[in-house]
Design a protein around this motif. Sequence first.
Motif, PDB file in Angstrom:
ATOM      1  N   VAL A 131      43.437   6.518  -6.559  1.00 31.34           N
ATOM      2  CA  VAL A 131      42.960   5.539  -7.263  1.00 31.34           C
ATOM      3  C   VAL A 131      41.278   5.107  -6.888  1.00 31.34           C
ATOM      4  O   VAL A 131      40.581   4.873  -7.886  1.00 31.34           O
ATOM      5  CB  VAL A 131      43.457   4.014  -7.231  1.00 31.34           C
ATOM      6  CG1 VAL A 131      42.870   2.937  -7.839  1.00 31.34           C
ATOM      7  CG2 VAL A 131      45.064   4.269  -7.719  1.00 31.34           C
ATOM      8  N   ALA A 132      41.073   5.261  -5.736  1.00 34.22           N
ATOM      9  CA  ALA A 132      39.643   5.136  -5.145  1.00 34.22           C
ATOM     10  C   ALA A 132      38.718   6.249  -5.872  1.00 34.22           C
ATOM     11  O   ALA A 132      37.696   5.769  -6.409  1.00 34.22           O
ATOM     12  CB  ALA A 132      39.655   5.062  -3.686  1.00 34.22           C
ATOM     13  N   ASP A 133      39.223   7.397  -5.806  1.00 31.93           N
ATOM     14  CA  ASP A 133      38.557   8.411  -6.471  1.00 31.93           C
ATOM     15  C   ASP A 133      38.418   8.454  -7.870  1.00 31.93           C
ATOM     16  O   ASP A 133      37.266   8.845  -8.340  1.00 31.93           O
ATOM     17  CB  ASP A 133      39.350   9.843  -6.194  1.00 31.93           C
ATOM     18  CG  ASP A 133      39.308  10.215  -4.477  1.00 31.93           C
ATOM     19  OD1 ASP A 133      38.379   9.847  -3.931  1.00 31.93           O
ATOM     20  OD2 ASP A 133      40.178  11.015  -4.104  1.00 31.93           O
ATOM     21  N   HIS A 134      39.138   7.750  -8.535  1.00 33.12           N
ATOM     22  CA  HIS A 134      39.157   7.421 -10.103  1.00 33.12           C
ATOM     23  C   HIS A 134      37.961   6.597 -10.442  1.00 33.12           C
ATOM     24  O   HIS A 134      37.185   6.633 -11.300  1.00 33.12           O
ATOM     25  CB  HIS A 134      40.437   6.954 -10.477  1.00 33.12           C
ATOM     26  CG  HIS A 134      40.488   7.037 -12.013  1.00 33.12           C
ATOM     27  ND1 HIS A 134      40.255   7.875 -13.010  1.00 33.12           N
ATOM     28  CD2 HIS A 134      40.613   5.844 -12.847  1.00 33.12           C
ATOM     29  CE1 HIS A 134      40.468   7.310 -14.073  1.00 33.12           C
ATOM     30  NE2 HIS A 134      40.388   5.758 -14.029  1.00 33.12           N
ATOM     31  N   LEU A 135      38.073   5.439  -9.426  1.00 33.62           N
ATOM     32  CA  LEU A 135      37.111   4.488  -9.607  1.00 33.62           C
ATOM     33  C   LEU A 135      35.738   5.056  -9.476  1.00 33.62           C
ATOM     34  O   LEU A 135      34.869   4.594 -10.207  1.00 33.62           O
ATOM     35  CB  LEU A 135      37.332   3.202  -8.676  1.00 33.62           C
ATOM     36  CG  LEU A 135      38.675   2.461  -9.020  1.00 33.62           C
ATOM     37  CD1 LEU A 135      38.935   1.684  -7.731  1.00 33.62           C
ATOM     38  CD2 LEU A 135      38.459   1.482 -10.367  1.00 33.62           C
ATOM     39  N   GLU A 136      35.454   5.658  -8.421  1.00 34.46           N
ATOM     40  CA  GLU A 136      34.191   6.454  -8.132  1.00 34.46           C
ATOM     41  C   GLU A 136      33.916   7.445  -9.328  1.00 34.46           C
ATOM     42  O   GLU A 136      32.700   7.386  -9.952  1.00 34.46           O
ATOM     43  CB  GLU A 136      34.481   7.073  -6.900  1.00 34.46           C
ATOM     44  CG  GLU A 136      32.935   7.888  -6.269  1.00 34.46           C
ATOM     45  CD  GLU A 136      33.009   8.546  -5.123  1.00 34.46           C
ATOM     46  OE1 GLU A 136      32.039   9.134  -4.661  1.00 34.46           O
ATOM     47  OE2 GLU A 136      34.078   8.517  -4.430  1.00 34.46           O
ATOM     48  N   ALA A 137      34.860   8.269  -9.828  1.00 37.53           N
ATOM     49  CA  ALA A 137      34.752   9.050 -11.033  1.00 37.53           C
ATOM     50  C   ALA A 137      33.988   8.586 -12.358  1.00 37.53           C
ATOM     51  O   ALA A 137      33.304   9.110 -12.866  1.00 37.53           O
ATOM     52  CB  ALA A 137      35.740   9.995 -11.275  1.00 37.53           C
ATOM     53  N   ILE A 138      34.596   7.175 -12.602  1.00 37.51           N
ATOM     54  CA  ILE A 138      34.473   6.513 -13.772  1.00 37.51           C
ATOM     55  C   ILE A 138      33.177   5.568 -13.668  1.00 37.51           C
ATOM     56  O   ILE A 138      32.549   4.720 -14.560  1.00 37.51           O
ATOM     57  CB  ILE A 138      35.426   5.833 -14.400  1.00 37.51           C
ATOM     58  CG1 ILE A 138      35.921   4.760 -13.636  1.00 37.51           C
ATOM     59  CG2 ILE A 138      36.625   6.830 -14.741  1.00 37.51           C
ATOM     60  CD1 ILE A 138      37.157   3.842 -14.094  1.00 37.51           C
ATOM     61  N   GLY A 139      32.818   5.341 -12.262  1.00 40.84           N
ATOM     62  CA  GLY A 139      31.656   4.562 -12.044  1.00 40.84           C
ATOM     63  C   GLY A 139      31.907   3.449 -12.189  1.00 40.84           C
ATOM     64  O   GLY A 139      30.919   2.276 -12.347  1.00 40.84           O
ATOM     65  N   LEU A 140      32.862   2.973 -11.669  1.00 44.34           N
ATOM     66  CA  LEU A 140      33.469   1.290 -11.482  1.00 44.34           C
ATOM     67  C   LEU A 140      33.342   0.931 -10.330  1.00 44.34           C
ATOM     68  O   LEU A 140      34.440   1.253  -9.277  1.00 44.34           O
ATOM     69  CB  LEU A 140      34.869   1.147 -12.514  1.00 44.34           C
ATOM     70  CG  LEU A 140      35.384  -0.320 -12.316  1.00 44.34           C
ATOM     71  CD1 LEU A 140      34.156  -1.261 -13.005  1.00 44.34           C
ATOM     72  CD2 LEU A 140      36.630  -0.478 -12.981  1.00 44.34           C
ATOM     73  N   PRO A 141      32.295  -0.009 -10.024  1.00 45.97           N
ATOM     74  CA  PRO A 141      32.369  -0.415  -8.529  1.00 45.97           C
ATOM     75  C   PRO A 141      33.601  -1.056  -8.044  1.00 45.97           C
ATOM     76  O   PRO A 141      34.479  -1.810  -8.769  1.00 45.97           O
ATOM     77  CB  PRO A 141      31.195  -1.646  -8.630  1.00 45.97           C
ATOM     78  CG  PRO A 141      30.303  -1.243  -9.655  1.00 45.97           C
ATOM     79  CD  PRO A 141      31.155  -0.530 -10.677  1.00 45.97           C
ATOM     80  N   SER A 142      33.882  -0.803  -6.779  1.00 49.80           N
ATOM     81  CA  SER A 142      35.291  -1.239  -6.343  1.00 49.80           C
ATOM     82  C   SER A 142      34.935  -2.270  -4.968  1.00 49.80           C
ATOM     83  O   SER A 142      33.980  -2.163  -4.342  1.00 49.80           O
ATOM     84  CB  SER A 142      36.156  -0.098  -6.040  1.00 49.80           C
ATOM     85  OG  SER A 142      35.811   0.603  -4.886  1.00 49.80           O
ATOM     86  N   LEU A 143      36.011  -2.842  -4.519  1.00 53.00           N
ATOM     87  CA  LEU A 143      35.955  -3.758  -3.203  1.00 53.00           C
ATOM     88  C   LEU A 143      37.268  -3.334  -2.744  1.00 53.00           C
ATOM     89  O   LEU A 143      38.502  -3.718  -3.305  1.00 53.00           O
ATOM     90  CB  LEU A 143      35.619  -5.183  -3.611  1.00 53.00           C
ATOM     91  CG  LEU A 143      36.041  -6.123  -2.252  1.00 53.00           C
ATOM     92  CD1 LEU A 143      35.006  -5.819  -1.435  1.00 53.00           C
ATOM     93  CD2 LEU A 143      36.143  -7.622  -2.900  1.00 53.00           C
TER      94      LEU A 143
END
Length: 294
Positions: A131-143
């Motif tokens: 999931v973290a990798d997917h967030l990074e791939a689509i360019g959505l900042p995460s916390l």
Amino acid sequence: MSSSFKKSFAVAGANSAIGKATVEALAKVPNTTTLVLMRKSTPRPEWLPSTVAHAGIDYDDIEGTAAVLREHKVKVVIAPVGHFAVPQQKPLASAAKEAGVQLFVPSEFGTPTKGWKKGEAPHYLLPKIEVADHLEAIGLPSLRIFPGCFTEFIATLVGYNANKKVNILNSVTGEREFSVTTNPDIGAFVAHLVTHYPLSALANQAFRIEGDRITLKSLAATFNAPIERVDVIPVSPEIHLPSEFVAELQRVTERGLLSIDTVVGEGDGAGGANGMWEGHHWTTVKEYLEGGAK
């Protein structure tokens, strides 16, 4: 410090203990709007505050979910979903990206997932890392928030629920300190961050928190129970967790991976972030048990 968000939040997994605490904390913040995302087949939870909106979604329907998020002008999605729902955060994140969401808070809330070298992370973390990798791939900042072990889980961690003993694997010393935090403290901390800090302070960050710190051996005094050295951790039938999973978590404590201080890799939040909630009283194990939860 004021938040840069427009204070519009969506929470998926609101029926989880952390989700409920997050929703209830957000509902108390003035000038904010909160939307609870549920499966279309799930009725509105009776406990939801009247000021909190509710919408049914199909996680696999990215366009449909994006439309709901746009309609409610959501800027932050918080997803404290259960273990088996972790992969469903990927289409939810894609919908959030499409809807213009600024920050995604995935279901972490345990062993740190950030900083691992490829192939070295414990197996049970892999879905969260995906999931973290997917967030990074689509360019959505995460916390990402790592609270150590749930205080509510410590009786299961040592099999106390099963035989009223503190069962410790023969392969671990049980002397390594690790962090424990209650679900209400975790959920309220998430709500505090997203309502008090700007995007620049939260985007792509990992924070560790700690309500208390204990050792496996110290739980003998906590529960006033004898220590039993075992090769298999007993699990009470109502827990519905495999014994090997609980044993793996004991081994994880021995490695220091649930400690607020252990460095896994760059940006993993080691050192702790309790100070980001100045003046908050973190619930100790003693206080939790005295509350009748033992």
